[in-house]
Design a protein around this motif. Structure first.
Motif, PDB file in Angstrom:
ATOM      1  N   HIS A   1       0.874  -1.112  -0.061  1.00 22.59           N
ATOM      2  CA  HIS A   1      -0.150  -0.124  -0.063  1.00 22.59           C
ATOM      3  C   HIS A   1       0.733   1.460  -0.051  1.00 22.59           C
ATOM      4  CE1 HIS A   1      -3.885  -2.575   0.364  1.00 22.59           C
ATOM      5  NE2 HIS A   1      -3.232  -2.968   1.384  1.00 22.59           N
ATOM      6  N   LYS A   2       1.829   1.125  -0.571  1.00 17.97           N
ATOM      7  CA  LYS A   2       2.850   2.387  -0.962  1.00 17.97           C
ATOM      8  C   LYS A   2       3.067   2.612  -2.109  1.00 17.97           C
ATOM      9  CE  LYS A   2       5.598   2.230   3.445  1.00 17.97           C
ATOM     10  NZ  LYS A   2       7.139   2.802   4.075  1.00 17.97           N
ATOM     11  N   THR A   3       2.941   3.907  -2.720  1.00 20.63           N
ATOM     12  CA  THR A   3       2.822   4.416  -3.849  1.00 20.63           C
ATOM     13  C   THR A   3       4.348   4.130  -4.697  1.00 20.63           C
ATOM     14  OG1 THR A   3       1.028   6.041  -3.602  1.00 20.63           O
ATOM     15  CG2 THR A   3       2.521   6.482  -5.476  1.00 20.63           C
TER      16      THR A   3
ATOM     17  N   VAL B   1      14.825  -6.087  -0.318  1.00 23.62           N
ATOM     18  CA  VAL B   1      14.671  -5.145   0.869  1.00 23.62           C
ATOM     19  C   VAL B   1      14.981  -3.556   0.413  1.00 23.62           C
ATOM     20  CG1 VAL B   1      17.199  -5.248   1.367  1.00 23.62           C
ATOM     21  CG2 VAL B   1      15.482  -5.199   3.307  1.00 23.62           C
ATOM     22  N   HIS B   2      15.345  -3.326  -0.785  1.00 20.43           N
ATOM     23  CA  HIS B   2      16.010  -2.042  -1.208  1.00 20.43           C
ATOM     24  C   HIS B   2      14.884  -1.077  -1.171  1.00 20.43           C
ATOM     25  CE1 HIS B   2      13.664  -2.575  -5.070  1.00 20.43           C
ATOM     26  NE2 HIS B   2      13.980  -1.268  -5.266  1.00 20.43           N
ATOM     27  N   ASP B   3      13.659  -1.151  -1.011  1.00 16.27           N
ATOM     28  CA  ASP B   3      12.823  -0.298  -0.781  1.00 16.27           C
ATOM     29  C   ASP B   3      12.031   0.084   0.552  1.00 16.27           C
ATOM     30  OD1 ASP B   3      12.960   1.340  -3.147  1.00 16.27           O
ATOM     31  OD2 ASP B   3      11.179   0.502  -4.265  1.00 16.27           O
ATOM     32  N   PHE B   4      12.446  -0.718   1.543  1.00 14.97           N
ATOM     33  CA  PHE B   4      11.955  -0.741   2.900  1.00 14.97           C
ATOM     34  C   PHE B   4      11.757   0.631   3.423  1.00 14.97           C
ATOM     35  CE2 PHE B   4      12.002  -5.093   5.160  1.00 14.97           C
ATOM     36  CZ  PHE B   4      11.303  -5.676   3.781  1.00 14.97           C
ATOM     37  N   GLY B   5      12.670   1.476   3.209  1.00 16.67           N
ATOM     38  CA  GLY B   5      12.756   2.945   3.877  1.00 16.67           C
ATOM     39  C   GLY B   5      11.947   3.733   3.116  1.00 16.67           C
ATOM     40  N   HIS B   6      11.460   3.451   2.006  1.00 16.77           N
ATOM     41  CA  HIS B   6      10.285   4.381   1.292  1.00 16.77           C
ATOM     42  C   HIS B   6       9.183   4.897   2.040  1.00 16.77           C
ATOM     43  CE1 HIS B   6      12.094   5.615  -2.565  1.00 16.77           C
ATOM     44  NE2 HIS B   6      12.596   4.464  -2.896  1.00 16.77           N
ATOM     45  N   THR B   7       8.785   6.137   2.023  1.00 10.65           N
ATOM     46  CA  THR B   7       7.669   6.717   2.741  1.00 10.65           C
ATOM     47  C   THR B   7       6.595   6.390   1.939  1.00 10.65           C
ATOM     48  OG1 THR B   7       8.051   8.740   1.510  1.00 10.65           O
ATOM     49  CG2 THR B   7       9.379   8.459   3.399  1.00 10.65           C
TER      50      THR B   7
ATOM     51  N   PHE C   1       3.197   7.706  -0.415  1.00 10.63           N
ATOM     52  CA  PHE C   1       3.335   8.657  -1.396  1.00 10.63           C
ATOM     53  C   PHE C   1       4.620   8.687  -2.207  1.00 10.63           C
ATOM     54  CE2 PHE C   1       0.830  10.686   2.006  1.00 10.63           C
ATOM     55  CZ  PHE C   1      -0.332   9.984   1.588  1.00 10.63           C
ATOM     56  N   GLY C   2       5.263   7.731  -2.269  1.00  9.99           N
ATOM     57  CA  GLY C   2       6.649   7.565  -3.252  1.00  9.99           C
ATOM     58  C   GLY C   2       7.765   8.528  -2.944  1.00  9.99           C
ATOM     59  N   HIS C   3       8.473   9.140  -3.824  1.00 10.47           N
ATOM     60  CA  HIS C   3       9.479  10.173  -3.598  1.00 10.47           C
ATOM     61  C   HIS C   3       8.603  11.256  -3.037  1.00 10.47           C
ATOM     62  CE1 HIS C   3      12.641   7.946  -5.373  1.00 10.47           C
ATOM     63  NE2 HIS C   3      12.135   7.338  -6.040  1.00 10.47           N
ATOM     64  N   THR C   4       7.722  11.696  -3.310  1.00 15.76           N
ATOM     65  CA  THR C   4       6.929  12.868  -2.718  1.00 15.76           C
ATOM     66  C   THR C   4       7.091  12.792  -0.924  1.00 15.76           C
ATOM     67  OG1 THR C   4       5.478  12.888  -4.484  1.00 15.76           O
ATOM     68  CG2 THR C   4       4.959  14.175  -2.510  1.00 15.76           C
ATOM     69  N   GLY C   5       6.906  11.681  -0.651  1.00 14.34           N
ATOM     70  CA  GLY C   5       7.074  11.705   0.830  1.00 14.34           C
ATOM     71  C   GLY C   5       8.370  11.794   1.429  1.00 14.34           C
ATOM     72  N   GLU C   6       9.481  11.191   0.775  1.00 10.90           N
ATOM     73  CA  GLU C   6      10.814  11.084   1.060  1.00 10.90           C
ATOM     74  C   GLU C   6      11.232  12.663   0.941  1.00 10.90           C
ATOM     75  OE1 GLU C   6      15.186   9.710  -0.211  1.00 10.90           O
ATOM     76  OE2 GLU C   6      13.374   8.860  -1.573  1.00 10.90           O
TER      77      GLU C   6
ATOM     78  N   MET D   1       4.346   4.438   7.408  1.00  6.50           N
ATOM     79  CA  MET D   1       3.003   4.402   7.177  1.00  6.50           C
ATOM     80  C   MET D   1       2.699   4.042   5.499  1.00  6.50           C
ATOM     81  SD  MET D   1       1.681   7.902   8.796  1.00  6.50           S
ATOM     82  CE  MET D   1       1.439   8.181  10.561  1.00  6.50           C
ATOM     83  N   THR D   2       1.553   3.439   5.310  1.00  7.54           N
ATOM     84  CA  THR D   2       1.221   3.012   4.029  1.00  7.54           C
ATOM     85  C   THR D   2       0.496   4.388   3.567  1.00  7.54           C
ATOM     86  OG1 THR D   2      -1.017   2.294   4.685  1.00  7.54           O
ATOM     87  CG2 THR D   2       0.834   0.681   4.438  1.00  7.54           C
ATOM     88  N   ASP D   3       0.109   4.629   2.361  1.00  4.76           N
ATOM     89  CA  ASP D   3      -0.569   5.759   1.759  1.00  4.76           C
ATOM     90  C   ASP D   3      -1.872   5.813   2.402  1.00  4.76           C
ATOM     91  OD1 ASP D   3       1.684   5.293  -0.120  1.00  4.76           O
ATOM     92  OD2 ASP D   3       0.331   6.065  -1.648  1.00  4.76           O
ATOM     93  N   ASN D   4      -2.682   4.756   2.596  1.00  6.23           N
ATOM     94  CA  ASN D   4      -3.857   4.836   3.093  1.00  6.23           C
ATOM     95  C   ASN D   4      -4.008   5.171   4.561  1.00  6.23           C
ATOM     96  OD1 ASN D   4      -4.955   3.917   0.557  1.00  6.23           O
ATOM     97  ND2 ASN D   4      -4.949   1.934   1.135  1.00  6.23           N
TER      98      ASN D   4
END
Length: 404
Positions: A59-61, A106-112, A114-119, A384-387
């Motif tokens: 549930h992450k963009t 595991v490479h995207d575990f740290g993504h926020t 809303f994709g790169h927007t959240g980061e 958090m997930t987007d939702n």
């Protein structure tokens, strides 16, 4: 009857001399008994898959917010596609497929959310406290924030998996310790004080193929999602070198083919040619540099897994095309700003009143200085997930943007 570890598939097998050998792993920060049925890298991969962080990727963009349709890629589907390409590359180069797959997973575990927007939003909010980097956040997740085991925080992954997570895109410092692309994120430096990940060297070839598999996957599949969304048009590919040849070949072979199938024909050709190119270049580098072990790969003056000059140019052209026509599309930018406002609102609310986070996230927070509270909030938000982020915003604020 004693188990035959070689027969179970994690002895020497068909791995090449330059591959990482799970039987020669540099180990884990906290010593553990070895498994009777799985190699060390298989155990890492399995631990990664069973995490909360892995499930949250659903549930992450990736590029589009989840509300735009169920057929667009999420971080989870993207991650699975990266892992598939990484395994294919690893198999062709006689590497340890489990390590390559684990790094990919595991490479995207740290993504926020809303994709790169959240980061980008979190990085701006944390400028006075070291900023935010999704790669460093992935390390925090697997070494601190996942709390499942009785004997340690995190997953206690092998040195090789952690090295691959941190350095899959190349060395972070020169031999003197100076950051090659700006300061090294503090969470990475903090971890290296306990277990040195040798930031001045390349990672294993398994990690290198996971990194370039990520490039192949998102270049191809962002075009696919862009075309299916209507933000990109198939005829636009006629003006993009490399893609125009793939489109012409597919059209020449299949006249009057429905557009959805034509899109797939172009995308599958793109993946195939890029994968074959990486294999050819890597084999050439192996033949030239003659690595005798995995440490020779780390000590080399270049990445073994890369595109040829022609495909490197094509890769840059595709990225430029995507930035100009998809990532910076007016509709995408409008939604991105709305999503960023949700992240900013939540961050400021939680910093002002950490109790709003609830549960374990509020434990001991009164002992923290401003930077410690900000980092705790960033950990909470990044997970958090987007939702969930949207629901939390609705609970705290009178108006929440409709991300459409």
């Amino acid at each position: 009857m004693a188990l035959d570890e070689g027969a179970l598939g994690f002895g020497t097998g068909a791995r090449a001399a330059w591959a990482s050998d799970p039987n020669q792993s540099r180990g884990r920060l906290f010593a553990e008994d070895s498994s009777r049925t799985r190699s060390e890298f298989q155990r890492d991969r399995d631990r990664i898959i069973h995490t909360t962080a892995f499930r949250r990727l659903k549930h992450k963009t990736q590029v589009f917010v989840a509300h735009e349709g169920d057929h667009f890629r999420t971080r989870l589907t993207h991650t699975i596609e990266v892992a598939q390409i990484a395994r294919a590359l690893a198999r062709a180069l006689k590497l340890d497929e489990d390590l390559a797959e684990g790094v990919a997973l595991v490479h995207d575990f740290g993504h926020t959310p809303f994709g790169h927007t959240g980061e980008d939003a979190l990085d701006e909010l944390l400028q006075d406290h070291g900023g935010f980097d999704h790669n460093a956040q992935s390390l925090r997740v697997v070494t601190q924030l996942e709390r499942r085991y009785a004997d340690f925080d995190g997953l206690n992954l092998t040195w090789e998996s952690l090295e691959g997570l941190v350095k899959h895109n190349g060395p972070l410092t020169d031999r003197a310790g100076k950051g090659l692309n700006g300061p090294v994120p503090q969470p990475i430096l903090d971890y290296c004080s306990s277990q040195d990940l040798q930031l001045s060297t390349f990672a294993s070839l398994e990690a290198q193929v996971a990194a370039i598999a990520d490039d192949i996957a998102y270049n191809t599949h962002d075009i696919d999602d862009g075309l299916r969304s209507g933000l990109l048009k198939l005829d636009m590919l006629e003006d993009v070198p490399f893609l125009n040849d793939l489109l012409a070949d597919a059209r020449g072979r299949y006249q009057d083919l429905e557009e959805s199938r034509m899109i797939h024909e172009v995308m599958r050709r793109q993946i195939t040619l890029m994968v074959e190119d990486v294999i050819t270049v890597a084999q050439g580098n192996i033949a030239e540099l003659k690595p005798q072990n995995a440490d020779d790969v780390r000590a080399a003056d270049r990445s073994f897994a890369q595109f040829s000059p022609a495909l490197r140019n094509a890769d840059r052209t595709i990225k430029s095309f995507l930035y100009a026509n998809l990532y910076r599309h007016a509709d995408v930018m409008r939604v991105r700003e709305q999503a960023a406002s949700i992240v900013r609102d939540l961050f400021n609310a939680y910093v002002a009143d950490p109790a709003l986070m609830g549960g374990v996230w509020t434990e001991g927070v009164t002992r923290f200085d401003e930077g410690g509270i900000a980092r705790r909030v960033a950990d909470y938000l990044a997970g958090m997930t987007d939702n969930f982020a949207i629901r939390q915003h609705r609970a705290l604020f009178d108006q929440t943007p409709d991300l459409r």
